[in-house]
Design a protein around this motif. Structure first.
Motif, PDB file in Angstrom:
ATOM      1  N   SER A  45      26.053  41.910 121.588  1.00 14.18           N
ATOM      2  CA  SER A  45      26.273  42.915 122.626  1.00 14.18           C
ATOM      3  C   SER A  45      25.242  42.776 123.746  1.00 14.18           C
ATOM      4  O   SER A  45      25.580  42.826 124.930  1.00 14.18           O
ATOM      5  CB  SER A  45      26.206  44.311 122.008  1.00 14.18           C
ATOM      6  N   ARG A  46      23.986  42.603 123.364  1.00  9.23           N
ATOM      7  CA  ARG A  46      22.919  42.423 124.365  1.00  9.23           C
ATOM      8  C   ARG A  46      23.158  41.153 125.189  1.00  9.23           C
ATOM      9  O   ARG A  46      22.988  41.158 126.403  1.00  9.23           O
ATOM     10  CB  ARG A  46      21.560  42.330 123.685  1.00  9.23           C
ATOM     11  N   GLN A  47      23.539  40.081 124.509  1.00 15.39           N
ATOM     12  CA  GLN A  47      23.791  38.834 125.220  1.00 15.39           C
ATOM     13  C   GLN A  47      24.945  38.995 126.199  1.00 15.39           C
ATOM     14  O   GLN A  47      24.859  38.545 127.348  1.00 15.39           O
ATOM     15  CB  GLN A  47      24.097  37.715 124.231  1.00 15.39           C
ATOM     16  N   LYS A  49      25.896  41.758 127.595  1.00 16.20           N
ATOM     17  CA  LYS A  49      25.432  42.628 128.682  1.00 16.20           C
ATOM     18  C   LYS A  49      24.605  41.838 129.693  1.00 16.20           C
ATOM     19  O   LYS A  49      24.767  42.007 130.893  1.00 16.20           O
ATOM     20  CB  LYS A  49      24.610  43.772 128.092  1.00 16.20           C
ATOM     21  N   ILE A  50      23.753  40.964 129.194  1.00 17.25           N
ATOM     22  CA  ILE A  50      22.929  40.138 130.086  1.00 17.25           C
ATOM     23  C   ILE A  50      23.819  39.230 130.932  1.00 17.25           C
ATOM     24  O   ILE A  50      23.661  39.143 132.157  1.00 17.25           O
ATOM     25  CB  ILE A  50      21.920  39.301 129.273  1.00 17.25           C
ATOM     26  N   LEU A  51      24.764  38.562 130.289  1.00 15.74           N
ATOM     27  CA  LEU A  51      25.642  37.650 131.032  1.00 15.74           C
ATOM     28  C   LEU A  51      26.489  38.399 132.055  1.00 15.74           C
ATOM     29  O   LEU A  51      26.679  37.928 133.183  1.00 15.74           O
ATOM     30  CB  LEU A  51      26.530  36.876 130.061  1.00 15.74           C
ATOM     31  N   THR A  52      26.982  39.556 131.682  1.00 18.43           N
ATOM     32  CA  THR A  52      27.781  40.368 132.611  1.00 18.43           C
ATOM     33  C   THR A  52      26.933  40.781 133.810  1.00 18.43           C
ATOM     34  O   THR A  52      27.370  40.678 134.959  1.00 18.43           O
ATOM     35  CB  THR A  52      28.332  41.617 131.903  1.00 18.43           C
ATOM     36  N   THR A  53      25.715  41.234 133.542  1.00 19.46           N
ATOM     37  CA  THR A  53      24.817  41.657 134.622  1.00 19.46           C
ATOM     38  C   THR A  53      24.488  40.492 135.544  1.00 19.46           C
ATOM     39  O   THR A  53      24.520  40.634 136.770  1.00 19.46           O
ATOM     40  CB  THR A  53      23.513  42.247 134.038  1.00 19.46           C
ATOM     41  N   LEU A  54      24.205  39.346 134.957  1.00 24.44           N
ATOM     42  CA  LEU A  54      23.885  38.181 135.782  1.00 24.44           C
ATOM     43  C   LEU A  54      25.076  37.747 136.625  1.00 24.44           C
ATOM     44  O   LEU A  54      24.919  37.342 137.778  1.00 24.44           O
ATOM     45  CB  LEU A  54      23.412  37.019 134.899  1.00 24.44           C
ATOM     46  N   ASN A  55      26.264  37.838 136.070  1.00 26.80           N
ATOM     47  CA  ASN A  55      27.459  37.449 136.817  1.00 26.80           C
ATOM     48  C   ASN A  55      27.793  38.429 137.938  1.00 26.80           C
ATOM     49  O   ASN A  55      28.468  38.065 138.894  1.00 26.80           O
ATOM     50  CB  ASN A  55      28.655  37.320 135.874  1.00 26.80           C
ATOM     51  N   GLN A  56      27.324  39.648 137.855  1.00 23.03           N
ATOM     52  CA  GLN A  56      27.624  40.651 138.869  1.00 23.03           C
ATOM     53  C   GLN A  56      26.675  40.593 140.060  1.00 23.03           C
ATOM     54  O   GLN A  56      26.948  41.174 141.099  1.00 23.03           O
ATOM     55  CB  GLN A  56      27.565  42.056 138.262  1.00 23.03           C
ATOM     56  N   GLU A  57      25.560  39.923 139.918  1.00 25.57           N
ATOM     57  CA  GLU A  57      24.564  39.875 140.984  1.00 25.57           C
ATOM     58  C   GLU A  57      24.943  38.830 142.039  1.00 25.57           C
ATOM     59  O   GLU A  57      25.626  37.863 141.765  1.00 25.57           O
ATOM     60  CB  GLU A  57      23.177  39.574 140.417  1.00 25.57           C
ATOM     61  N   ASP A  58      24.446  39.038 143.268  1.00 21.79           N
ATOM     62  CA  ASP A  58      24.802  38.198 144.411  1.00 21.79           C
ATOM     63  C   ASP A  58      23.712  37.187 144.774  1.00 21.79           C
ATOM     64  O   ASP A  58      23.403  36.978 145.931  1.00 21.79           O
ATOM     65  CB  ASP A  58      25.065  39.072 145.642  1.00 21.79           C
ATOM     66  N   PHE A  59      23.114  36.564 143.821  1.00 25.56           N
ATOM     67  CA  PHE A  59      22.088  35.575 144.117  1.00 25.56           C
ATOM     68  C   PHE A  59      22.284  34.358 143.235  1.00 25.56           C
ATOM     69  O   PHE A  59      23.013  34.389 142.261  1.00 25.56           O
ATOM     70  CB  PHE A  59      20.678  36.157 143.932  1.00 25.56           C
ATOM     71  N   GLN A  60      21.618  33.299 143.600  1.00 23.33           N
ATOM     72  CA  GLN A  60      21.711  32.046 142.859  1.00 23.33           C
ATOM     73  C   GLN A  60      20.584  31.974 141.831  1.00 23.33           C
ATOM     74  O   GLN A  60      19.417  32.023 142.185  1.00 23.33           O
ATOM     75  CB  GLN A  60      21.618  30.849 143.817  1.00 23.33           C
ATOM     76  N   LEU A  61      20.944  31.830 140.583  1.00 26.22           N
ATOM     77  CA  LEU A  61      19.925  31.739 139.533  1.00 26.22           C
ATOM     78  C   LEU A  61      19.097  30.468 139.647  1.00 26.22           C
ATOM     79  O   LEU A  61      17.933  30.451 139.273  1.00 26.22           O
ATOM     80  CB  LEU A  61      20.576  31.801 138.148  1.00 26.22           C
ATOM     81  N   ASP A  62      19.698  29.409 140.179  1.00 31.68           N
ATOM     82  CA  ASP A  62      18.951  28.158 140.260  1.00 31.68           C
ATOM     83  C   ASP A  62      17.816  28.226 141.279  1.00 31.68           C
ATOM     84  O   ASP A  62      16.952  27.358 141.310  1.00 31.68           O
ATOM     85  CB  ASP A  62      19.879  26.984 140.557  1.00 31.68           C
ATOM     86  N   GLU A  63      17.786  29.273 142.101  1.00 28.56           N
ATOM     87  CA  GLU A  63      16.703  29.450 143.062  1.00 28.56           C
ATOM     88  C   GLU A  63      15.560  30.281 142.480  1.00 28.56           C
ATOM     89  O   GLU A  63      14.536  30.449 143.110  1.00 28.56           O
ATOM     90  CB  GLU A  63      17.231  30.145 144.323  1.00 28.56           C
ATOM     91  N   MET A  64      15.738  30.797 141.269  1.00 33.19           N
ATOM     92  CA  MET A  64      14.727  31.648 140.649  1.00 33.19           C
ATOM     93  C   MET A  64      13.970  30.871 139.573  1.00 33.19           C
ATOM     94  O   MET A  64      14.517  29.982 138.938  1.00 33.19           O
ATOM     95  CB  MET A  64      15.391  32.871 139.994  1.00 33.19           C
ATOM     96  N   THR A  65      12.715  31.247 139.382  1.00 33.86           N
ATOM     97  CA  THR A  65      11.941  30.669 138.292  1.00 33.86           C
ATOM     98  C   THR A  65      12.355  31.348 136.990  1.00 33.86           C
ATOM     99  O   THR A  65      12.965  32.416 136.996  1.00 33.86           O
ATOM    100  CB  THR A  65      10.430  30.876 138.506  1.00 33.86           C
ATOM    101  N   GLN A  66      11.991  30.749 135.861  1.00 32.93           N
ATOM    102  CA  GLN A  66      12.313  31.349 134.571  1.00 32.93           C
ATOM    103  C   GLN A  66      11.641  32.712 134.416  1.00 32.93           C
ATOM    104  O   GLN A  66      12.208  33.636 133.844  1.00 32.93           O
ATOM    105  CB  GLN A  66      11.887  30.426 133.435  1.00 32.93           C
ATOM    106  N   GLU A  67      10.452  32.842 134.943  1.00 31.46           N
ATOM    107  CA  GLU A  67       9.741  34.118 134.862  1.00 31.46           C
ATOM    108  C   GLU A  67      10.480  35.195 135.670  1.00 31.46           C
ATOM    109  O   GLU A  67      10.623  36.322 135.204  1.00 31.46           O
ATOM    110  CB  GLU A  67       8.308  33.966 135.373  1.00 31.46           C
ATOM    111  N   GLU A  68      10.951  34.839 136.856  1.00 25.70           N
ATOM    112  CA  GLU A  68      11.704  35.800 137.674  1.00 25.70           C
ATOM    113  C   GLU A  68      13.000  36.217 136.979  1.00 25.70           C
ATOM    114  O   GLU A  68      13.366  37.388 136.989  1.00 25.70           O
ATOM    115  CB  GLU A  68      12.013  35.197 139.046  1.00 25.70           C
TER     116      GLU A  68
END
Length: 88
Positions: A45-47, A49-68
């Motif tokens: 469920s947590r996983q 939720k995380i994937l859903t939240t990440l898919n809803q955001e308007d930014f590129q994950l490849d531009e973020m560091t792992q810490e961000e």
């Protein structure tokens, strides 16, 4: 002496005592399996939720560091939960 300390007064009661131990072991094993299944469900469920939240955001994950990404996930997915969300 060990049997007496466990409540077995007579060797004739040994079989009964062992059967009670087996029943208790089965109950505990079933409870542990149930808890493992519940934990796996919570993790899934947590996983999701995380994937859903990440898919809803308007930014590129490849531009973020792992810490961000980690900070974002912690804030977005866990800090927004209400007490009713934790009841499963």
């Amino acid at each position: 002496m060990l049997l007496v300390s466990r409540g077995v007064q007579d060797e004739s009661l040994l079989e009964e005592h062992l059967e009670q131990c087996k029943v208790t072991k089965r109950k505990l094993k079933n409870e542990l399996q149930s808890l493992d299944e519940k934990l796996e469900s919570i993790k899934q469920s947590r996983q999701n939720k995380i994937l859903t939240t990440l898919n809803q955001e308007d930014f590129q994950l490849d531009e973020m560091t792992q810490e961000e990404i980690s900070v974002f996930i912690t804030y977005s997915c866990y800090k927004r939960e209400t007490p009713s969300d934790n009841n499963g």
